[in-house]
Design an enzyme around this catalytic site. Structure first.
Site, PDB file in Angstrom:
ATOM      1  N   LEU A  74      -6.201  31.837 -33.113  1.00 35.22           N
ATOM      2  CA  LEU A  74      -5.313  30.676 -33.022  1.00 35.22           C
ATOM      3  C   LEU A  74      -4.085  30.910 -32.148  1.00 35.22           C
ATOM      4  O   LEU A  74      -3.176  30.085 -32.109  1.00 35.22           O
ATOM      5  CB  LEU A  74      -4.900  30.214 -34.431  1.00 35.22           C
ATOM      6  CG  LEU A  74      -6.076  29.820 -35.327  1.00 35.22           C
ATOM      7  CD1 LEU A  74      -5.587  29.440 -36.713  1.00 35.22           C
ATOM      8  CD2 LEU A  74      -6.883  28.684 -34.718  1.00 35.22           C
ATOM      9  N   CYS A  75      -4.039  32.033 -31.426  1.00 38.28           N
ATOM     10  CA  CYS A  75      -2.926  32.305 -30.515  1.00 38.28           C
ATOM     11  C   CYS A  75      -3.065  31.480 -29.248  1.00 38.28           C
ATOM     12  O   CYS A  75      -4.170  31.263 -28.752  1.00 38.28           O
ATOM     13  CB  CYS A  75      -2.899  33.782 -30.118  1.00 38.28           C
ATOM     14  SG  CYS A  75      -2.146  34.836 -31.337  1.00 38.28           S
ATOM     15  N   HIS A  76      -1.928  31.061 -28.733  1.00 41.32           N
ATOM     16  CA  HIS A  76      -1.920  30.376 -27.445  1.00 41.32           C
ATOM     17  C   HIS A  76      -2.115  31.390 -26.329  1.00 41.32           C
ATOM     18  O   HIS A  76      -1.663  32.530 -26.427  1.00 41.32           O
ATOM     19  CB  HIS A  76      -0.585  29.637 -27.247  1.00 41.32           C
ATOM     20  CG  HIS A  76      -0.433  28.487 -28.169  1.00 41.32           C
ATOM     21  ND1 HIS A  76       0.046  28.625 -29.454  1.00 41.32           N
ATOM     22  CD2 HIS A  76      -0.704  27.170 -28.005  1.00 41.32           C
ATOM     23  CE1 HIS A  76       0.063  27.447 -30.047  1.00 41.32           C
ATOM     24  NE2 HIS A  76      -0.389  26.543 -29.180  1.00 41.32           N
ATOM     25  N   MET A 112       2.918  38.249 -31.082  1.00 44.08           N
ATOM     26  CA  MET A 112       1.536  38.718 -31.265  1.00 44.08           C
ATOM     27  C   MET A 112       1.120  39.627 -30.113  1.00 44.08           C
ATOM     28  O   MET A 112       0.427  40.622 -30.319  1.00 44.08           O
ATOM     29  CB  MET A 112       0.574  37.535 -31.403  1.00 44.08           C
ATOM     30  CG  MET A 112       0.804  36.707 -32.667  1.00 44.08           C
ATOM     31  SD  MET A 112       0.807  37.686 -34.187  1.00 44.08           S
ATOM     32  CE  MET A 112      -0.856  38.285 -34.205  1.00 44.08           C
ATOM     33  N   GLU A 113       1.562  39.312 -28.903  1.00 44.11           N
ATOM     34  CA  GLU A 113       1.232  40.149 -27.748  1.00 44.11           C
ATOM     35  C   GLU A 113       1.837  41.542 -27.891  1.00 44.11           C
ATOM     36  O   GLU A 113       1.182  42.543 -27.588  1.00 44.11           O
ATOM     37  CB  GLU A 113       1.703  39.470 -26.462  1.00 44.11           C
ATOM     38  CG  GLU A 113       0.862  38.277 -26.049  1.00 44.11           C
ATOM     39  CD  GLU A 113       1.051  37.010 -26.887  1.00 44.11           C
ATOM     40  OE1 GLU A 113       0.285  36.055 -26.679  1.00 44.11           O
ATOM     41  OE2 GLU A 113       1.957  36.958 -27.742  1.00 44.11           O
ATOM     42  N   ASP A 127      -8.832  57.150 -30.285  1.00 36.24           N
ATOM     43  CA  ASP A 127     -10.115  57.337 -29.619  1.00 36.24           C
ATOM     44  C   ASP A 127     -10.127  58.600 -28.764  1.00 36.24           C
ATOM     45  O   ASP A 127     -11.100  59.354 -28.774  1.00 36.24           O
ATOM     46  CB  ASP A 127     -10.443  56.123 -28.745  1.00 36.24           C
ATOM     47  CG  ASP A 127     -11.759  56.272 -28.021  1.00 36.24           C
ATOM     48  OD1 ASP A 127     -12.779  56.549 -28.687  1.00 36.24           O
ATOM     49  OD2 ASP A 127     -11.777  56.115 -26.790  1.00 36.24           O
TER      50      ASP A 127
END
Length: 153
Positions: A74-76, A112-113, A127
């Site tokens: 739901l992020c733009h 969010m980014e 990793d």
């Protein structure tokens, strides 16, 4: 308090930000990964069979920030002006600290980014070092600042 990502029926929705003004926005997040002494030494040595752990993790974090809307439903989709990623050594806690800052001019924030960048940066360290330490632990991932909108941190 209700979620802005749910309508009155509880159905998921993307928030309409069309009426909001475009403003300069930034957000910073941080987190750490704890490694054993061998893995930490290799991670900061810039000399592994896969390349420099820090350099690869930095590029992965920046790339992830740019793809946040592909990862979080739901992020733009934002056009980012800048993503800066730094890794610092925390010798006392045998850890690497990742800090990411994302900047844009948009109608919605970039927290969010910044958070996705930190997560993916730390996962990339995992990793690249997992052959030396299967007990690495990521912790303290959090938003540390957000500016440019109505809810600054």
């Amino acid at each position: 308090m209700s979620s802005t990502h749910l309508n009155k029926d509880g159905t998921a929705r993307m928030v309409d930000v069309g009426a909001k003004p475009v403003t300069a926005r930034s957000a910073s997040a941080t987190g750490k990964i704890h490694l054993n002494d061998v893995a930490l030494k290799v991670a900061i040595s810039n000399n592994t069979p896969k390349g420099s752990v820090i350099a690869v993790a930095t590029v992965a974090a920046i790339s992830a920030a740019k793809r946040t809307s592909d990862l979080i439903p739901l992020c733009h989709n934002l056009s980012l002006d800048k993503v800066e990623v730094k890794f610092e050594l925390d010798e006392k806690n045998s850890a690497l600290i990742c800090t990411a800052t994302a900047k844009t001019h948009a109608r919605t924030g970039v927290e969010m980014e910044a958070l996705v960048a930190v997560h993916i940066g730390l996962l990339t360290v995992y990793d690249m070092c997992k052959s030396m330490d299967r007990k690495m632990k990521m912790s303290d991932i959090q938003l540390i600042s957000k500016t440019g909108g109505t809810h600054n941190v």
